[in-house]
Scaffold this motif. Structure first.
Motif, PDB file in Angstrom:
ATOM      1  N   LEU A 184      42.340  26.420  29.718  1.00 21.78           N
ATOM      2  CA  LEU A 184      43.468  26.867  29.654  1.00 21.78           C
ATOM      3  C   LEU A 184      44.149  26.681  31.251  1.00 21.78           C
ATOM      4  N   PHE A 185      43.028  25.806  32.567  1.00 25.45           N
ATOM      5  CA  PHE A 185      43.408  25.997  33.249  1.00 25.45           C
ATOM      6  C   PHE A 185      44.097  25.043  33.401  1.00 25.45           C
ATOM      7  N   ALA A 186      43.688  23.699  32.901  1.00 19.94           N
ATOM      8  CA  ALA A 186      44.148  22.635  32.605  1.00 19.94           C
ATOM      9  C   ALA A 186      45.903  22.771  32.283  1.00 19.94           C
ATOM     10  N   LEU A 187      45.672  23.572  30.876  1.00 20.02           N
ATOM     11  CA  LEU A 187      47.205  24.299  30.800  1.00 20.02           C
ATOM     12  C   LEU A 187      48.181  24.106  32.051  1.00 20.02           C
ATOM     13  N   HIS A 188      47.522  25.422  32.943  1.00 13.70           N
ATOM     14  CA  HIS A 188      48.365  26.235  33.699  1.00 13.70           C
ATOM     15  C   HIS A 188      48.812  25.088  34.778  1.00 13.70           C
ATOM     16  N   GLU A 189      48.287  23.759  35.193  1.00 15.29           N
ATOM     17  CA  GLU A 189      47.872  22.643  35.999  1.00 15.29           C
ATOM     18  C   GLU A 189      49.226  21.788  35.902  1.00 15.29           C
TER      19      GLU A 189
ATOM     20  N   CYS B 158      57.283  29.203  46.732  1.00 15.03           N
ATOM     21  CA  CYS B 158      55.868  29.652  47.167  1.00 15.03           C
ATOM     22  C   CYS B 158      54.212  29.261  46.136  1.00 15.03           C
ATOM     23  N   LEU B 159      54.724  29.963  45.175  1.00 20.89           N
ATOM     24  CA  LEU B 159      53.643  29.491  44.288  1.00 20.89           C
ATOM     25  C   LEU B 159      52.710  28.292  43.687  1.00 20.89           C
ATOM     26  N   ILE B 160      53.552  27.013  44.223  1.00 19.14           N
ATOM     27  CA  ILE B 160      53.307  25.486  44.346  1.00 19.14           C
ATOM     28  C   ILE B 160      52.851  25.434  45.408  1.00 19.14           C
ATOM     29  N   LEU B 161      53.654  25.551  45.783  1.00 17.79           N
ATOM     30  CA  LEU B 161      52.655  25.041  47.716  1.00 17.79           C
ATOM     31  C   LEU B 161      51.441  25.406  47.712  1.00 17.79           C
ATOM     32  N   LEU B 162      51.942  27.205  47.548  1.00 16.02           N
ATOM     33  CA  LEU B 162      49.709  27.835  47.231  1.00 16.02           C
ATOM     34  C   LEU B 162      48.537  26.815  46.468  1.00 16.02           C
ATOM     35  N   GLY B 163      49.655  27.317  45.064  1.00 20.59           N
ATOM     36  CA  GLY B 163      48.795  26.196  44.507  1.00 20.59           C
ATOM     37  C   GLY B 163      47.856  24.861  44.457  1.00 20.59           C
ATOM     38  N   VAL B 164      48.545  24.316  45.153  1.00 24.31           N
ATOM     39  CA  VAL B 164      48.482  22.772  45.346  1.00 24.31           C
ATOM     40  C   VAL B 164      47.824  23.180  46.943  1.00 24.31           C
ATOM     41  N   SER B 165      47.435  23.840  47.808  1.00 21.33           N
ATOM     42  CA  SER B 165      46.987  23.494  48.854  1.00 21.33           C
ATOM     43  C   SER B 165      45.417  24.479  48.885  1.00 21.33           C
ATOM     44  N   MET B 166      45.633  25.208  48.329  1.00 20.39           N
ATOM     45  CA  MET B 166      43.886  26.203  47.866  1.00 20.39           C
ATOM     46  C   MET B 166      43.277  24.977  47.072  1.00 20.39           C
ATOM     47  N   THR B 167      43.382  24.798  45.974  1.00 16.47           N
ATOM     48  CA  THR B 167      43.042  23.862  45.586  1.00 16.47           C
ATOM     49  C   THR B 167      42.075  22.876  46.197  1.00 16.47           C
ATOM     50  N   ARG B 168      42.828  22.530  47.172  1.00 18.77           N
ATOM     51  CA  ARG B 168      42.291  21.144  48.324  1.00 18.77           C
ATOM     52  C   ARG B 168      42.116  21.760  49.267  1.00 18.77           C
ATOM     53  N   MET B 169      41.903  22.750  49.753  1.00 22.80           N
ATOM     54  CA  MET B 169      41.355  23.390  51.121  1.00 22.80           C
ATOM     55  C   MET B 169      40.117  23.400  51.285  1.00 22.80           C
TER      56      MET B 169
ATOM     57  N   LEU C   1      51.115  36.991  43.536  1.00 22.59           N
ATOM     58  CA  LEU C   1      53.126  36.646  43.674  1.00 22.59           C
ATOM     59  C   LEU C   1      53.301  35.672  42.211  1.00 22.59           C
ATOM     60  N   GLY C   2      52.115  35.204  41.092  1.00 24.45           N
ATOM     61  CA  GLY C   2      52.213  35.022  40.055  1.00 24.45           C
ATOM     62  C   GLY C   2      52.564  35.843  39.273  1.00 24.45           C
ATOM     63  N   ILE C   3      52.048  37.173  38.995  1.00 24.97           N
ATOM     64  CA  ILE C   3      52.310  38.188  38.148  1.00 24.97           C
ATOM     65  C   ILE C   3      53.733  38.714  38.760  1.00 24.97           C
TER      66      ILE C   3
HETATM   67  C1  HEM Z   1      54.648  31.041  37.625  1.00 21.06           C
HETATM   68  C2  HEM Z   1      53.978  31.048  37.730  1.00 21.06           C
HETATM   69  C3  HEM Z   1      53.015  29.933  38.230  1.00 21.06           C
HETATM   70  C4  HEM Z   1      52.222  29.123  39.246  1.00 21.06           C
HETATM   71  C5  HEM Z   1      53.707  28.030  39.567  1.00 21.06           C
HETATM   72  C6  HEM Z   1      51.155  28.366  39.175  1.00 21.06           C
HETATM   73  C7  HEM Z   1      51.235  26.966  40.322  1.00 21.06           C
HETATM   74  C8  HEM Z   1      50.082  26.279  40.163  1.00 21.06           C
HETATM   75  C9  HEM Z   1      49.491  25.657  40.650  1.00 21.06           C
HETATM   76  C10 HEM Z   1      50.276  24.478  41.208  1.00 21.06           C
HETATM   77  C11 HEM Z   1      48.529  25.380  41.198  1.00 21.06           C
HETATM   78  C12 HEM Z   1      47.573  23.718  41.619  1.00 21.06           C
HETATM   79  C13 HEM Z   1      46.885  23.339  40.556  1.00 21.06           C
HETATM   80  C14 HEM Z   1      46.394  22.488  40.645  1.00 21.06           C
HETATM   81  O1  HEM Z   1      46.947  21.734  41.535  1.00 21.06           O
HETATM   82  O2  HEM Z   1      44.682  22.178  40.747  1.00 21.06           O
HETATM   83  C15 HEM Z   1      47.652  26.560  40.210  1.00 21.06           C
HETATM   84  C16 HEM Z   1      46.421  26.603  40.345  1.00 21.06           C
HETATM   85  C17 HEM Z   1      46.072  28.237  39.916  1.00 21.06           C
HETATM   86  N1  HEM Z   1      46.675  28.767  39.423  1.00 21.06           N
HETATM   87 FE1  HEM Z   1      48.399  29.420  39.283  1.00 21.06          FE
HETATM   88  N2  HEM Z   1      50.358  29.524  39.182  1.00 21.06           N
HETATM   89  C18 HEM Z   1      50.960  30.344  38.061  1.00 21.06           C
HETATM   90  C19 HEM Z   1      50.609  31.370  38.474  1.00 21.06           C
HETATM   91  C20 HEM Z   1      49.359  32.161  38.159  1.00 21.06           C
HETATM   92  C21 HEM Z   1      49.015  33.378  37.841  1.00 21.06           C
HETATM   93  C22 HEM Z   1      49.471  34.798  37.639  1.00 21.06           C
HETATM   94  C23 HEM Z   1      47.796  33.356  37.919  1.00 21.06           C
HETATM   95  C24 HEM Z   1      46.363  34.204  38.054  1.00 21.06           C
HETATM   96  C25 HEM Z   1      46.759  35.787  37.969  1.00 21.06           C
HETATM   97  C26 HEM Z   1      46.850  31.949  38.696  1.00 21.06           C
HETATM   98  C27 HEM Z   1      46.038  31.719  38.727  1.00 21.06           C
HETATM   99  C28 HEM Z   1      45.733  29.935  39.072  1.00 21.06           C
HETATM  100  C29 HEM Z   1      44.191  29.914  39.368  1.00 21.06           C
HETATM  101  C30 HEM Z   1      43.031  30.350  40.152  1.00 21.06           C
HETATM  102  C31 HEM Z   1      44.745  27.987  39.928  1.00 21.06           C
HETATM  103  C32 HEM Z   1      43.600  27.609  40.792  1.00 21.06           C
HETATM  104  C33 HEM Z   1      42.641  26.965  39.014  1.00 21.06           C
HETATM  105  C34 HEM Z   1      41.859  26.070  40.113  1.00 21.06           C
HETATM  106  O3  HEM Z   1      40.965  26.259  40.568  1.00 21.06           O
HETATM  107  O4  HEM Z   1      41.289  25.170  39.035  1.00 21.06           O
HETATM  108  N3  HEM Z   1      48.262  31.132  38.760  1.00 21.06           N
HETATM  109  N4  HEM Z   1      48.672  27.647  39.523  1.00 21.06           N
END
Ligand code: HEM
Ligand code: HEM
Length: 173
Positions: free
Chosen positions: A135-140, A22-33, A49-51
């Motif tokens: 940090l966002f680049a690391l996250h992605e 769910c997190l990966i699907l939400l993350g990938v879609s929300m950043t492209r919508m 959900l990430g927390i």
């Molecule tokens: C295991 C947990 C998590 C996974 C697997 C995950 C995964 C992802 C993915 C796949 C993206 C899309 C990256 C892209 O294509 O640009 C994303 C973006 C993002 N995530 Fe997470 N995430 C997680 C937890 C969190 C948490 C806990 C937070 C904040 C409390 C968070 C905040 C964000 C935000 C704000 C973005 C958008 C970044 C942008 O606009 O460039 N995520 N995440």
């Protein structure tokens, strides 16, 4: 006789797997919508959900450290065993790193994180825009790495189930 992980370990494994998908699907879609109310809702759901996923992985790791893993029914090829263990621990590591990086980055750009609209989860961090971007680049990047690793993990699970038929798949079912 089949050798299994405990019921608690299996439940946590599958709950964690559903959350991550769910997190990966939400993350990938929300950043492209594009901007909009639905996008904002996706962002809020993703952060909350990430927390939850972070707490689940902490519990999972705690249970894993206390209970260990069951022995294998048949001895595995030692190289396969090393690779499987390395992949599992890397998955755990990424599942800790990704939410921490996401939470820290969010706290620098757009705090507070609202937990399912119930209330704020503030984190006082001082940092520059450059740190937030890193940090966002690391996250992605880490999330992409995790998604690839999980695909390999699922492939190996199915390989054990349908080709090797060695009881490894059934350890988690
Ligand atoms: C295991 C947990 C998590 C996974 C697997 C995950 C995964 C992802 C993915 C796949 C993206 C899309 C990256 C892209 O294509 O640009 C994303 C973006 C993002 N995530 Fe997470 N995430 C997680 C937890 C969190 C948490 C806990 C937070 C904040 C409390 C968070 C905040 C964000 C935000 C704000 C973005 C958008 C970044 C942008 O606009 O460039 N995520 N995440
Ligand atoms: C996001 C999805 C998933 C994640 C993050 C994940 C993560 C993990 C981790 C970390 C372990 C090691 C458990 C331990 O010893 O502590 C594991 C074991 C296992 N997983 Fe997954 N998993 C996922 C999805 C799946 C799926 C879809 C399948 C089946 C098709 C599967 C089958 C298994 C099996 C059979 C084991 C036991 C392997 C062994 O004991 O050698 N997993 N998983």
């Amino acid at each position: 006789m089949r050798i299994h992980y405990s019921r608690l370990q299996k439940s946590l494994h599958w709950l964690h797997a559903v959350l991550l998908v769910c997190l990966i699907l939400l993350g990938v879609s929300m950043t492209r919508m594009g901007e909009g109310a639905l996008t904002n809702q996706f962002y809020e759901a993703h952060k909350s959900l990430g927390i939850v996923a972070f707490v689940v992985v902490l519990v999972r790791l705690g249970v894993r450290i206390v209970s260990g893993a069951p022995p294998y029914e048949r001895a595995l090829d030692p190289r396969m065993l090393v690779m499987a263990k390395a992949a599992h621990w890397l998955i755990y590591g990424l599942c800790l790193l990704i939410p921490l990086a996401g939470y820290a980055a969010t706290s620098l750009c757009c705090k507070p994180v609202m937990f399912f609209g119930l209330g704020p989860l503030p984190l006082e961090l001082d940092g520059t825009q450059a740190l937030m971007k890193r940090l966002f680049a690391l996250h992605e990047t880490a999330a992409i790495g995790l998604a690839l690793l999980v695909c390999g993990h699922i492939g190996m699970a199915l390989y054990h189930r349908f080709i090797m038929r060695d009881g490894v798949f059934e350890r988690m079912t």
